[in-house]
Design a protein around this motif. Structure first.
Motif, PDB file in Angstrom:
ATOM      1  N   HIS A  16      44.110  38.779  47.758  1.00  8.58           N
ATOM      2  CA  HIS A  16      43.211  38.421  47.395  1.00  8.58           C
ATOM      3  C   HIS A  16      42.424  39.118  45.436  1.00  8.58           C
ATOM      4  O   HIS A  16      41.388  38.091  45.284  1.00  8.58           O
ATOM      5  CB  HIS A  16      42.101  38.184  48.056  1.00  8.58           C
ATOM      6  CG  HIS A  16      42.872  37.631  49.861  1.00  8.58           C
ATOM      7  ND1 HIS A  16      42.771  36.153  49.718  1.00  8.58           N
ATOM      8  CD2 HIS A  16      42.836  37.599  50.738  1.00  8.58           C
ATOM      9  CE1 HIS A  16      43.051  35.556  50.657  1.00  8.58           C
ATOM     10  NE2 HIS A  16      43.515  36.984  51.859  1.00  8.58           N
ATOM     11  N   ILE A  17      43.024  39.878  46.026  1.00 10.33           N
ATOM     12  CA  ILE A  17      43.215  40.279  44.631  1.00 10.33           C
ATOM     13  C   ILE A  17      43.600  39.779  43.315  1.00 10.33           C
ATOM     14  O   ILE A  17      44.243  39.764  43.050  1.00 10.33           O
ATOM     15  CB  ILE A  17      42.920  41.783  44.404  1.00 10.33           C
ATOM     16  CG1 ILE A  17      41.802  42.719  45.781  1.00 10.33           C
ATOM     17  CG2 ILE A  17      42.977  42.713  43.489  1.00 10.33           C
ATOM     18  CD1 ILE A  17      40.377  42.477  45.097  1.00 10.33           C
ATOM     19  N   TRP A  18      42.610  40.248  41.912  1.00  8.09           N
ATOM     20  CA  TRP A  18      43.465  39.922  41.048  1.00  8.09           C
ATOM     21  C   TRP A  18      43.504  41.270  39.780  1.00  8.09           C
ATOM     22  O   TRP A  18      42.601  41.360  39.823  1.00  8.09           O
ATOM     23  CB  TRP A  18      42.417  38.379  39.888  1.00  8.09           C
ATOM     24  CG  TRP A  18      43.777  37.823  39.534  1.00  8.09           C
ATOM     25  CD1 TRP A  18      43.944  38.848  38.187  1.00  8.09           C
ATOM     26  CD2 TRP A  18      43.737  36.399  38.748  1.00  8.09           C
ATOM     27  NE1 TRP A  18      45.558  37.579  37.228  1.00  8.09           N
ATOM     28  CE2 TRP A  18      44.408  36.636  37.742  1.00  8.09           C
ATOM     29  CE3 TRP A  18      42.964  35.332  39.014  1.00  8.09           C
ATOM     30  CZ2 TRP A  18      44.711  35.045  36.848  1.00  8.09           C
ATOM     31  CZ3 TRP A  18      43.212  33.990  38.781  1.00  8.09           C
ATOM     32  CH2 TRP A  18      44.386  34.165  37.414  1.00  8.09           C
ATOM     33  N   LEU A  19      44.746  41.708  39.897  1.00  8.74           N
ATOM     34  CA  LEU A  19      44.709  42.756  39.069  1.00  8.74           C
ATOM     35  C   LEU A  19      44.360  43.050  37.897  1.00  8.74           C
ATOM     36  O   LEU A  19      44.834  41.803  37.351  1.00  8.74           O
ATOM     37  CB  LEU A  19      45.867  43.835  39.133  1.00  8.74           C
ATOM     38  CG  LEU A  19      46.239  43.702  40.670  1.00  8.74           C
ATOM     39  CD1 LEU A  19      47.766  44.284  41.014  1.00  8.74           C
ATOM     40  CD2 LEU A  19      45.047  45.008  41.141  1.00  8.74           C
ATOM     41  N   PRO A  20      43.739  43.796  36.534  1.00 11.49           N
ATOM     42  CA  PRO A  20      43.688  44.106  35.380  1.00 11.49           C
ATOM     43  C   PRO A  20      45.252  44.336  34.460  1.00 11.49           C
ATOM     44  O   PRO A  20      45.795  44.968  35.158  1.00 11.49           O
ATOM     45  CB  PRO A  20      42.681  44.985  35.014  1.00 11.49           C
ATOM     46  CG  PRO A  20      42.555  46.205  35.996  1.00 11.49           C
ATOM     47  CD  PRO A  20      43.405  45.015  37.257  1.00 11.49           C
ATOM     48  N   TYR A  21      45.570  43.338  33.423  1.00 10.13           N
ATOM     49  CA  TYR A  21      46.523  43.499  32.022  1.00 10.13           C
ATOM     50  C   TYR A  21      47.850  44.001  33.186  1.00 10.13           C
ATOM     51  O   TYR A  21      48.274  44.500  33.332  1.00 10.13           O
ATOM     52  CB  TYR A  21      46.610  44.949  32.137  1.00 10.13           C
ATOM     53  CG  TYR A  21      45.546  45.211  31.103  1.00 10.13           C
ATOM     54  CD1 TYR A  21      44.475  44.842  30.398  1.00 10.13           C
ATOM     55  CD2 TYR A  21      44.072  46.284  31.468  1.00 10.13           C
ATOM     56  CE1 TYR A  21      43.637  44.720  28.605  1.00 10.13           C
ATOM     57  CE2 TYR A  21      43.177  46.264  31.305  1.00 10.13           C
ATOM     58  CZ  TYR A  21      42.386  46.031  29.835  1.00 10.13           C
ATOM     59  OH  TYR A  21      41.754  45.849  28.863  1.00 10.13           O
TER      60      TYR A  21
END
Ligand SMILES: *Cc1c(COP(=O)(O)O)cnc(C)c1O
Length: 425
Positions: A16-21
């Motif tokens: 459920h997590i959208w990670l940076p870069y």
């Protein structure tokens, strides 16, 4: 970490997590951090990594410094937050006064926000409205530099390096500003002077990261370049904004990078190490002249900006404790020692296959490679060596906490050398 070692929160939450870069289709899964302590990060599987980058350059006193922890706990018990509209409080006013004391010249009016990008947005807004309030129309563009990085929001992307800021991809969304080369020598200075002569009437401000362009690749320039920018800004009557979000609070060897050039910007932005890496906080600080352009009978001349969590008391308490530590524990002497050690130890990477450059300024050490083809393999090799270092583009860099021990720093430089010697990647 094999899937069976993973904590349940990791298994349940990761989908459920959208990670940076991160290209999330192909990137190896992120590490699970469980606790921090000084200059180490302990992972959920028990491994302990020596931290070489201080969480994007913020944790300048190491993690969990007791003085900051106590200040935040005491503030938490009294007043975690109160709105800053129509009300002020001790942590914010103490912090504003100490920033005004620490900064050079009459940079004395502080506007608090909660991230670096927003601090730069506020600087852009202030610079643009400065001219409008003075009855000058048409100064709506900014002059920024190739290699620069000023944040990830749309307004700040537009003044990043065109590639870094993805100007081509976001055509039509980003405002059009002017991106030039830094005035490093006579030729580039003449070119910039000519550009300002031709287009200066359209320009509200010059924006630059002083001495080091950080996220653009840890590119250094000298104090003379900054002095030329101050002169050009004055000659053509535009404002000068220094983005000290990365360089501020000792990173380049002085409290602020602009001190090394002996110049005072019209506006400065601060964040990253402002709270010693504890809480999200940023500040945009203006000189008296800039602030006075907003004083008028006309309500429309006010600065119309006010983030909900502006000047959060916990964050301001952390920042006050962090700033006090610079005096109590002589951070700048530690930075000088780190600089000397990195110069000696990283220099041994020069001559390794694929190494293009080795450079050090203050507590910033950079090994630049010709290219990095297999970034995941390089990152994995560093973690296997017991260090937390995040190469990007073509560089492997160190921006450790100023409290790092000589032995920990040697562990970092030795691991980088060993890993690079086993390359190419
Ligand atoms: C990190 C950084 C920013 C953006 O700060 P965020 O808190 O990530 O929004 C802006 N300018 C510079 C120079 C930075 O290093």
């Amino acid at each position: 970490m094999s899937p069976t070692d993973r904590p349940d929160w990791y298994e349940r939450g990761l989908p459920h997590i959208w990670l940076p870069y991160t290209q999330m289709l192909v990137t190896p899964p992120p590490l699970a951090a469980e606790r921090t302590d000084g200059c180490t990060i302990t992972l959920a599987d028990g491994r302990i990594l020596t931290d070489g980058i201080a969480s994007w350059w913020t944790a300048c006193h190491g993690y969990n410094h007791p003085a900051i922890a106590h200040a935040v706990q005491a503030q938490l018990a009294r007043m975690p937050h109160v709105m800053f509209g129509g009300m002020v409080h001790e942590p914010a006013l103490r912090l504003a006064a100490s920033l005004a004391d620490l900064l050079p010249g009459d940079l004395e009016r502080v506007f608090f926000t909660d991230s670096g990008s927003v601090a730069v947005e506020v600087a852009i807004k202030i610079a643009t409205q400065y001219w409008l309030n003075r009855g000058v129309q048409g100064r709506t563009r900014l002059l920024a530099f190739r290699g620069g990085y000023h944040g990830d929001t749309l307004a700040t992307m537009a003044i990043c390096d065109p590639e870094e800021g993805m100007h081509a991809l976001f055509t039509g969304v980003l405002p059009q500003h002017i991106i030039a080369d830094l005035p490093r020598d006579d030729g580039s200075t003449r070119a910039l002077d000519a550009l300002l002569h031709a287009q200066g009437q359209d320009i509200a401000a010059i924006v630059v990261e002083p001495l080091v362009q950080g996220a653009g690749g840890m590119l250094f320039h000298d104090p003379a370049t900054l002095r030329r920018l101050r002169e050009l800004a004055d000659r053509h009557g535009v404002l000068l904004i220094l983005d000290e979000i990365f360089t501020g609070f000792g990173r380049t060897g002085t409290m602020f990078a602009c001190e090394q050039a002996g110049i005072v910007p019209d506006i400065v932005t601060l964040s990253k190490a402002l709270t010693g890496g504890t809480m999200a906080l940023s500040a945009t600080v203006a000189t008296r002249r800039v602030f006075e352009a907003f004083l008028s009978d006309d309500p429309m001349h006010a600065l119309m900006h006010g983030p909900t969590f502006m000047a959060n008391p916990l964050a301001c308490a952390a920042a006050n404790a962090s700033i006090a530590l610079f005096g109590q524990e002589d951070r700048l002497a530690q930075v000088a020692a780190i600089e000397a050690q990195m110069r000696a130890e990283l220099e041994t990477c020069r001559g390794l296959p694929g190494v293009r450059d080795v450079r050090v300024m203050g507590a910033i050490g950079v090994v630049e490679l010709d290219h990095i083809a297999d970034m995941p393999r390089l990152k994995a090799a560093l973690v296997d060596g017991g260090v937390w270092v995040r190469p990007f583009r073509t560089i492997v860099y160190l921006t450790p906490a100023f409290t790092i021990t000589a032995a920990q720093l040697s562990h970092l430089t030795r691991t980088i050398r060993t890993v690079l010697a086993a390359g190419p990647y």
